[in-house]
Design a protein around this motif. Structure first.
Motif, short mmCIF file in Angstrom:
data_model
loop_
_atom_site.label_atom_id
_atom_site.label_comp_id
_atom_site.label_asym_id
_atom_site.label_seq_id
_atom_site.Cartn_x
_atom_site.Cartn_y
_atom_site.Cartn_z
N ALA A 1 12.26 18.50 -15.61
CA ALA A 1 11.83 17.18 -16.09
C ALA A 1 12.01 16.13 -15.01
CB ALA A 1 12.62 16.80 -17.34
N GLY A 2 13.09 16.22 -14.27
CA GLY A 2 13.32 15.27 -13.17
C GLY A 2 12.30 15.40 -12.06
N ILE A 3 11.93 16.63 -11.75
CA ILE A 3 10.93 16.85 -10.70
C ILE A 3 9.57 16.31 -11.15
CG2 ILE A 3 9.60 18.66 -9.53
CD1 ILE A 3 12.21 20.16 -9.15
N LEU A 4 9.21 16.54 -12.41
CA LEU A 4 7.94 16.00 -12.91
C LEU A 4 7.93 14.48 -12.91
CD1 LEU A 4 7.12 18.40 -15.87
CD2 LEU A 4 5.95 18.22 -13.67
N ALA A 5 9.02 13.88 -13.36
CA ALA A 5 9.09 12.42 -13.37
C ALA A 5 9.09 11.87 -11.95
CB ALA A 5 10.33 11.96 -14.12
N ALA B 1 5.55 12.14 -10.44
CA ALA B 1 4.66 11.11 -10.98
C ALA B 1 4.99 9.74 -10.37
CB ALA B 1 4.79 11.05 -12.50
N GLY B 2 6.27 9.44 -10.24
CA GLY B 2 6.67 8.17 -9.63
C GLY B 2 6.30 8.09 -8.16
N ALA B 3 6.48 9.20 -7.46
CA ALA B 3 6.14 9.22 -6.04
C ALA B 3 4.64 9.05 -5.83
CB ALA B 3 6.60 10.52 -5.41
N TYR B 4 3.85 9.68 -6.69
CA TYR B 4 2.40 9.53 -6.56
C TYR B 4 1.98 8.10 -6.86
CZ TYR B 4 -2.56 10.42 -6.99
OH TYR B 4 -3.91 10.38 -6.84
N ALA B 5 2.61 7.50 -7.86
CA ALA B 5 2.26 6.13 -8.22
C ALA B 5 2.66 5.14 -7.13
CB ALA B 5 2.92 5.75 -9.54
N LEU B 6 3.80 5.35 -6.50
CA LEU B 6 4.28 4.42 -5.47
C LEU B 6 3.77 4.73 -4.07
CD1 LEU B 6 7.98 4.00 -6.61
CD2 LEU B 6 6.10 2.38 -6.87
N SER B 7 3.11 5.87 -3.91
CA SER B 7 2.66 6.24 -2.56
C SER B 7 1.60 5.29 -2.02
CB SER B 7 2.15 7.67 -2.54
OG SER B 7 0.98 7.78 -3.33
N ARG B 8 0.85 4.66 -2.88
CA ARG B 8 -0.15 3.69 -2.41
C ARG B 8 0.53 2.49 -1.75
NH1 ARG B 8 -3.98 7.12 -2.41
NH2 ARG B 8 -4.54 7.93 -4.43
N TYR B 9 1.67 2.11 -2.29
CA TYR B 9 2.40 0.97 -1.71
C TYR B 9 3.11 1.35 -0.42
CZ TYR B 9 1.53 -1.12 -6.23
OH TYR B 9 0.92 -1.60 -7.36
N LEU B 10 3.49 2.61 -0.30
CA LEU B 10 4.24 3.06 0.88
C LEU B 10 3.34 3.69 1.94
CD1 LEU B 10 7.26 4.70 -0.94
CD2 LEU B 10 7.17 2.47 0.14
N GLU B 11 2.05 3.50 1.82
CA GLU B 11 1.10 4.13 2.72
C GLU B 11 1.34 3.73 4.18
OE1 GLU B 11 -3.69 5.01 2.86
OE2 GLU B 11 -2.87 3.56 1.46
N THR B 12 1.83 2.54 4.41
CA THR B 12 2.07 2.09 5.78
C THR B 12 3.25 2.82 6.41
OG1 THR B 12 3.47 0.29 4.99
CG2 THR B 12 1.13 -0.19 5.32
N LEU B 13 4.15 3.36 5.60
CA LEU B 13 5.31 4.07 6.13
C LEU B 13 5.07 5.56 6.36
CD1 LEU B 13 8.04 2.46 3.87
CD2 LEU B 13 7.48 1.87 6.22
N LEU B 14 3.98 6.08 5.81
CA LEU B 14 3.68 7.50 5.94
C LEU B 14 2.89 7.74 7.22
CD1 LEU B 14 2.57 8.19 2.28
CD2 LEU B 14 4.77 8.71 3.31
N PHE B 15 3.41 8.60 8.08
CA PHE B 15 2.76 8.89 9.35
C PHE B 15 2.09 10.26 9.27
CE2 PHE B 15 6.36 6.14 10.37
CZ PHE B 15 5.65 5.06 10.88
#
Length: 91
Positions: free
Chosen positions: A26-30, A33-47
């Motif tokens: 359950a923790g991995i699924l949550a 989902a949270g990482a996918y939702a926040l990845s748009r905001y963190l796109e500048t940090l992803l190389f």
């Protein structure tokens, strides 16, 4: 008849290891989902990684589940080797 009732009660209960792995799942699924939702905001940090890179999410989920499996399995295995009477006397 008492043996049948006892057996049915045991089937209804889940061992601590199984419950722990359900919580991990359950923790991995949550978290995914949270990482996918926040990845748009963190796109500048992803190389060199796209925000929706599926192999990255899958590999991290597998790594975390293997670590959690080991963290649950080792104490559960150690606990099954202890004689219950010895453990009760120790307390």
């Amino acid at each position: 008849m008492n043996n049948l009732r006892y057996s049915l009660r045991l089937l209804g209960r889940r061992p601590a290891f199984t419950r722990a792995m359900l919580i991990v799942g359950a923790g991995i699924l949550a978290g995914a989902a949270g990482a996918y939702a926040l990845s748009r905001y963190l796109e500048t940090l992803l190389f060199e990684i796209k925000p929706s890179d599926a192999p990255t999410y899958v590999s991290l989920a597998l790594l975390l589940s293997m670590v959690a499996f080991a963290a649950c399995y080792i104490p559960a295995r150690r606990a099954t080797k202890v004689d219950p009477m010895v453990a009760l006397r120790y307390e």
